[in-house]
Design a protein around this motif. Structure first.
Motif, mmCIF file in Angstrom:
data_model
loop_
_atom_site.group_PDB
_atom_site.id
_atom_site.type_symbol
_atom_site.label_atom_id
_atom_site.label_comp_id
_atom_site.label_asym_id
_atom_site.label_seq_id
_atom_site.Cartn_x
_atom_site.Cartn_y
_atom_site.Cartn_z
ATOM 1 N N THR A 1 0.856 -1.219 -0.087
ATOM 2 C CA THR A 1 -0.109 -0.116 -0.135
ATOM 3 C C THR A 1 0.730 1.269 0.202
ATOM 4 O O THR A 1 2.011 1.135 0.666
ATOM 5 C CB THR A 1 -0.971 0.064 1.278
ATOM 6 O OG1 THR A 1 -1.604 -1.261 1.386
ATOM 7 C CG2 THR A 1 -1.795 1.178 1.207
ATOM 8 N N ALA A 2 0.361 2.255 -0.639
ATOM 9 C CA ALA A 2 1.045 3.513 -0.735
ATOM 10 C C ALA A 2 0.086 4.453 -0.322
ATOM 11 O O ALA A 2 -0.900 4.443 -1.013
ATOM 12 C CB ALA A 2 1.739 3.750 -2.018
ATOM 13 N N LEU A 3 0.372 5.631 0.401
ATOM 14 C CA LEU A 3 -0.441 6.628 0.517
ATOM 15 C C LEU A 3 0.272 8.079 0.090
ATOM 16 O O LEU A 3 1.337 8.293 0.619
ATOM 17 C CB LEU A 3 -0.959 6.579 2.120
ATOM 18 C CG LEU A 3 -1.388 5.238 2.757
ATOM 19 C CD1 LEU A 3 -1.410 5.306 4.482
ATOM 20 C CD2 LEU A 3 -2.856 5.198 2.089
ATOM 21 N N PHE A 4 -0.664 8.810 -0.467
ATOM 22 C CA PHE A 4 -0.160 10.195 -0.628
ATOM 23 C C PHE A 4 -1.109 11.025 -0.070
ATOM 24 O O PHE A 4 -2.415 11.064 -0.100
ATOM 25 C CB PHE A 4 0.251 10.431 -2.179
ATOM 26 C CG PHE A 4 0.957 9.358 -2.633
ATOM 27 C CD1 PHE A 4 2.268 9.699 -2.959
ATOM 28 C CD2 PHE A 4 0.517 8.031 -3.367
ATOM 29 C CE1 PHE A 4 3.255 9.047 -3.435
ATOM 30 C CE2 PHE A 4 1.371 7.187 -3.746
ATOM 31 C CZ PHE A 4 2.863 7.747 -3.827
ATOM 32 N N SER A 5 -0.548 12.116 0.404
ATOM 33 C CA SER A 5 -1.372 13.285 1.241
ATOM 34 C C SER A 5 -1.537 14.622 0.301
ATOM 35 O O SER A 5 -0.713 15.108 -0.153
ATOM 36 C CB SER A 5 -0.873 13.194 2.573
ATOM 37 O OG SER A 5 -1.628 14.381 3.173
ATOM 38 N N TYR A 6 -2.761 15.010 0.300
ATOM 39 C CA TYR A 6 -2.873 16.317 -0.333
ATOM 40 C C TYR A 6 -3.896 17.107 0.654
ATOM 41 O O TYR A 6 -4.408 16.780 1.565
ATOM 42 C CB TYR A 6 -3.705 16.123 -1.462
ATOM 43 C CG TYR A 6 -3.255 15.653 -2.725
ATOM 44 C CD1 TYR A 6 -2.528 16.505 -3.614
ATOM 45 C CD2 TYR A 6 -2.827 14.286 -2.843
ATOM 46 C CE1 TYR A 6 -1.732 16.246 -4.700
ATOM 47 C CE2 TYR A 6 -1.994 13.857 -3.975
ATOM 48 C CZ TYR A 6 -1.494 14.628 -4.960
ATOM 49 O OH TYR A 6 -0.846 14.179 -6.106
ATOM 50 N N GLY A 7 -3.802 18.688 0.372
ATOM 51 C CA GLY A 7 -4.512 19.400 1.344
ATOM 52 C C GLY A 7 -5.824 19.682 1.074
ATOM 53 O O GLY A 7 -6.280 19.252 -0.037
ATOM 54 N N HIS A 8 -6.661 20.041 2.024
ATOM 55 C CA HIS A 8 -8.176 20.285 1.814
ATOM 56 C C HIS A 8 -8.371 21.130 0.502
ATOM 57 O O HIS A 8 -9.148 21.288 -0.223
ATOM 58 C CB HIS A 8 -8.579 21.143 2.845
ATOM 59 C CG HIS A 8 -10.297 21.215 2.904
ATOM 60 N ND1 HIS A 8 -10.854 22.322 2.430
ATOM 61 C CD2 HIS A 8 -11.320 20.192 3.104
ATOM 62 C CE1 HIS A 8 -12.099 21.883 2.424
ATOM 63 N NE2 HIS A 8 -12.118 20.775 2.893
ATOM 64 N N ARG B 1 8.469 10.246 -7.681
ATOM 65 C CA ARG B 1 9.531 11.151 -8.084
ATOM 66 C C ARG B 1 8.726 12.520 -7.877
ATOM 67 O O ARG B 1 9.508 13.325 -7.320
ATOM 68 C CB ARG B 1 9.524 11.108 -9.700
ATOM 69 C CG ARG B 1 10.275 9.769 -10.277
ATOM 70 C CD ARG B 1 10.470 9.736 -11.514
ATOM 71 N NE ARG B 1 11.003 8.305 -11.922
ATOM 72 C CZ ARG B 1 10.722 7.616 -12.488
ATOM 73 N NH1 ARG B 1 9.540 7.613 -12.719
ATOM 74 N NH2 ARG B 1 11.374 6.480 -12.858
ATOM 75 N N LYS B 2 7.519 12.726 -8.142
ATOM 76 C CA LYS B 2 6.948 14.090 -7.823
ATOM 77 C C LYS B 2 7.012 14.387 -6.230
ATOM 78 O O LYS B 2 7.194 15.655 -5.809
ATOM 79 C CB LYS B 2 5.345 13.966 -8.005
ATOM 80 C CG LYS B 2 4.644 15.266 -7.662
ATOM 81 C CD LYS B 2 3.184 15.290 -8.182
ATOM 82 C CE LYS B 2 2.401 16.566 -7.831
ATOM 83 N NZ LYS B 2 1.183 16.519 -8.386
ATOM 84 N N PHE B 3 6.941 13.457 -5.387
ATOM 85 C CA PHE B 3 7.018 13.624 -3.998
ATOM 86 C C PHE B 3 8.448 13.529 -3.476
ATOM 87 O O PHE B 3 8.407 13.377 -2.246
ATOM 88 C CB PHE B 3 5.913 12.716 -3.296
ATOM 89 C CG PHE B 3 4.546 13.313 -3.498
ATOM 90 C CD1 PHE B 3 4.099 14.349 -2.642
ATOM 91 C CD2 PHE B 3 3.825 12.877 -4.289
ATOM 92 C CE1 PHE B 3 2.831 14.664 -2.842
ATOM 93 C CE2 PHE B 3 2.532 12.991 -4.376
ATOM 94 C CZ PHE B 3 1.765 14.009 -3.709
ATOM 95 N N ASP B 4 9.410 13.270 -4.143
ATOM 96 C CA ASP B 4 10.779 13.230 -4.035
ATOM 97 C C ASP B 4 11.016 11.972 -3.080
ATOM 98 O O ASP B 4 11.743 12.078 -1.878
ATOM 99 C CB ASP B 4 11.189 14.534 -3.324
ATOM 100 C CG ASP B 4 12.321 14.952 -3.876
ATOM 101 O OD1 ASP B 4 12.971 14.362 -5.024
ATOM 102 O OD2 ASP B 4 13.072 16.178 -3.484
ATOM 103 N N ILE B 5 10.430 10.753 -3.186
ATOM 104 C CA ILE B 5 10.659 9.730 -2.387
ATOM 105 C C ILE B 5 11.648 8.805 -3.122
ATOM 106 O O ILE B 5 11.344 8.509 -4.382
ATOM 107 C CB ILE B 5 9.425 8.799 -2.479
ATOM 108 C CG1 ILE B 5 8.056 9.621 -1.553
ATOM 109 C CG2 ILE B 5 9.383 7.584 -1.633
ATOM 110 C CD1 ILE B 5 6.640 9.259 -1.780
ATOM 111 N N ALA B 6 12.594 8.723 -2.480
ATOM 112 C CA ALA B 6 13.882 7.916 -3.037
ATOM 113 C C ALA B 6 13.417 6.450 -2.934
ATOM 114 O O ALA B 6 12.889 5.910 -2.229
ATOM 115 C CB ALA B 6 15.129 7.923 -2.134
ATOM 116 N N PHE B 7 13.655 5.600 -4.213
ATOM 117 C CA PHE B 7 13.326 4.386 -4.449
ATOM 118 C C PHE B 7 14.174 3.704 -5.646
ATOM 119 O O PHE B 7 14.924 4.642 -6.398
ATOM 120 C CB PHE B 7 11.914 4.289 -4.904
ATOM 121 C CG PHE B 7 11.612 4.812 -6.406
ATOM 122 C CD1 PHE B 7 11.601 4.044 -7.314
ATOM 123 C CD2 PHE B 7 11.286 6.196 -6.245
ATOM 124 C CE1 PHE B 7 11.373 4.476 -8.622
ATOM 125 C CE2 PHE B 7 11.094 6.385 -7.772
ATOM 126 C CZ PHE B 7 10.950 5.770 -8.784
#
Length: 64
Positions: A10-17, A48-54
């Motif tokens: 599972t991967a979760l990405f968070s966005y603002g209201h 890549r957009k969220f700068d998550i190293a992988f």
């Protein structure tokens, strides 16, 4: 990174209201959207957009 019970891959990405309307439109149009762009392509672009190293070789196996 922590994990959710029973959700191994599972991967979760968070966005603002303030982005709620955009997210709702995205969900409503997801089937049409994925007809043009694969889930794999979109998932890797989110990393890549969220700068998550992988390392792509360690990202879960995609079913095409």
């Amino acid at each position: 990174m922590g994990s959710l019970p029973g959700k191994k891959d599972t991967a979760l990405f968070s966005y603002g209201h303030s982005q709620l309307d955009t997210i709702i439109r995205y969900i409503e149009n997801q089937e049409r959207h994925h007809a043009k762009r694969s889930f794999k392509s979109e998932y890797l672009s989110f990393l890549r957009k969220f700068d998550i190293a992988f390392e792509e070789k360690y990202v879960f196996e995609f079913l095409e």
